[in-house]
Design an enzyme around this catalytic site. Sequence first.
Site, PDB file in Angstrom:
ATOM      1  N   HIS A 171     -16.581  66.899 -59.184  1.00 60.95           N
ATOM      2  CA  HIS A 171     -16.752  66.262 -57.871  1.00 60.95           C
ATOM      3  C   HIS A 171     -15.477  65.601 -57.357  1.00 60.95           C
ATOM      4  CE1 HIS A 171     -20.674  66.844 -56.312  1.00 60.95           C
ATOM      5  NE2 HIS A 171     -20.817  65.653 -55.786  1.00 60.95           N
ATOM      6  N   HIS A 224     -24.345  65.727 -46.124  1.00 61.62           N
ATOM      7  CA  HIS A 224     -25.162  64.573 -46.488  1.00 61.62           C
ATOM      8  C   HIS A 224     -26.310  64.417 -45.493  1.00 61.62           C
ATOM      9  CE1 HIS A 224     -21.661  62.432 -48.786  1.00 61.62           C
ATOM     10  NE2 HIS A 224     -22.309  63.292 -49.538  1.00 61.62           N
ATOM     11  N   ARG A 267     -19.766  71.349 -52.902  1.00 58.75           N
ATOM     12  CA  ARG A 267     -20.253  71.030 -54.238  1.00 58.75           C
ATOM     13  C   ARG A 267     -19.967  72.229 -55.139  1.00 58.75           C
ATOM     14  NH1 ARG A 267     -24.386  69.652 -50.558  1.00 58.75           N
ATOM     15  NH2 ARG A 267     -24.817  67.402 -50.441  1.00 58.75           N
ATOM     16  N   LYS A 277     -28.036  71.323 -50.290  1.00 57.04           N
ATOM     17  CA  LYS A 277     -29.281  70.716 -50.751  1.00 57.04           C
ATOM     18  C   LYS A 277     -30.351  70.834 -49.669  1.00 57.04           C
ATOM     19  CE  LYS A 277     -27.376  67.406 -54.067  1.00 57.04           C
ATOM     20  NZ  LYS A 277     -27.281  65.989 -54.449  1.00 57.04           N
ATOM     21  N   TYR A 315     -17.398  56.316 -48.929  1.00 56.96           N
ATOM     22  CA  TYR A 315     -15.986  56.701 -48.863  1.00 56.96           C
ATOM     23  C   TYR A 315     -15.168  55.741 -48.000  1.00 56.96           C
ATOM     24  CZ  TYR A 315     -17.552  60.994 -51.055  1.00 56.96           C
ATOM     25  OH  TYR A 315     -18.099  61.897 -51.928  1.00 56.96           O
ATOM     26  N   ARG A 325     -14.063  67.031 -54.141  1.00 59.87           N
ATOM     27  CA  ARG A 325     -14.977  66.739 -53.026  1.00 59.87           C
ATOM     28  C   ARG A 325     -14.774  65.300 -52.552  1.00 59.87           C
ATOM     29  NH1 ARG A 325     -19.978  68.137 -50.592  1.00 59.87           N
ATOM     30  NH2 ARG A 325     -21.548  66.496 -50.559  1.00 59.87           N
TER      31      ARG A 325
END
Length: 297
Positions: A243, A269, A147, A171, A278, A246
Amino acid sequence: MNDLIEDFLHFLIVERGLSANTIKAYERDLHYFVSYMDVTKELTDPNTLERSDIVGFMAFARQEGKSPRSVARYIASLRSFFHYLMHDGKMSHDPMIQIETPKQAQGLPKVLNLDDVEKLLSSSDTSTPLGLRDQAMMEILYATGLRVTELVSLKMDDLHLHMGFIQTIGKGDKERIIPLGKTATTVLEKYLEEARPKLRRPKYRNDFVFLNHHGQGLTRQGFWKILKGIAKESGIEKPITPHTLRHSFATHLLENGADLRSVQELLGHADISTTQIYTHVTKLRLKDVYKQFHPRA
């Protein structure tokens, strides 16, 4: 209410370990709600809130032109805030009961093909220190799927180039280790040896990997400005966002046989359903290839 919001934000920082950007988003959402309530009725006690107040707020947000995505985020922020207040004994009931989150169409990620990736990665002016930095950032993003916040937060201690990987905190303060290919490693080493020393300034003794022309760590906004310039220089007509690389990283891995769990881990994730989007992209791209090259398509 403002004091309760401050307590909640402090809780998110200390107990949940959320990023500064996430905290700011919560703060904006909650103060937007309070500003609405200040007009409709004086709100000094959250226990006076009713479901009708939330419904009215949602209608107000839509009238102001807020997108379904924004309204959904407001509702999620309020839900978290009220749950915190109830758990802390400062609220006796939940005004969010039977409040449904607005449905929003989930758009597929925009992905570059390999030719466009090559154009983007080769569009920086590598005769200058800033150009070497920009090329290194583009290569790192495509090679790792970081990110942008993770990219600009990289410190020198996060680089383990002799072992072929970098580490990052994503995150939820989750650390992950990401392999770095030879091409990206070579470009990054060139930046570190030839460009970064020229960008450093004695008064700023920081160890951020990517520096701006003042010698300070690059910001997300600074990167976005750089990316727009590179995208324009590349001549790529598709819209390119921070993004995009990515998304391209993940899609190209899956197209070349990577398993979903590995891609999930590389992207950081928490839920594999986030990564599964994806697979839809790869199916659409395969359909395009079929239409283009099959004689009876």
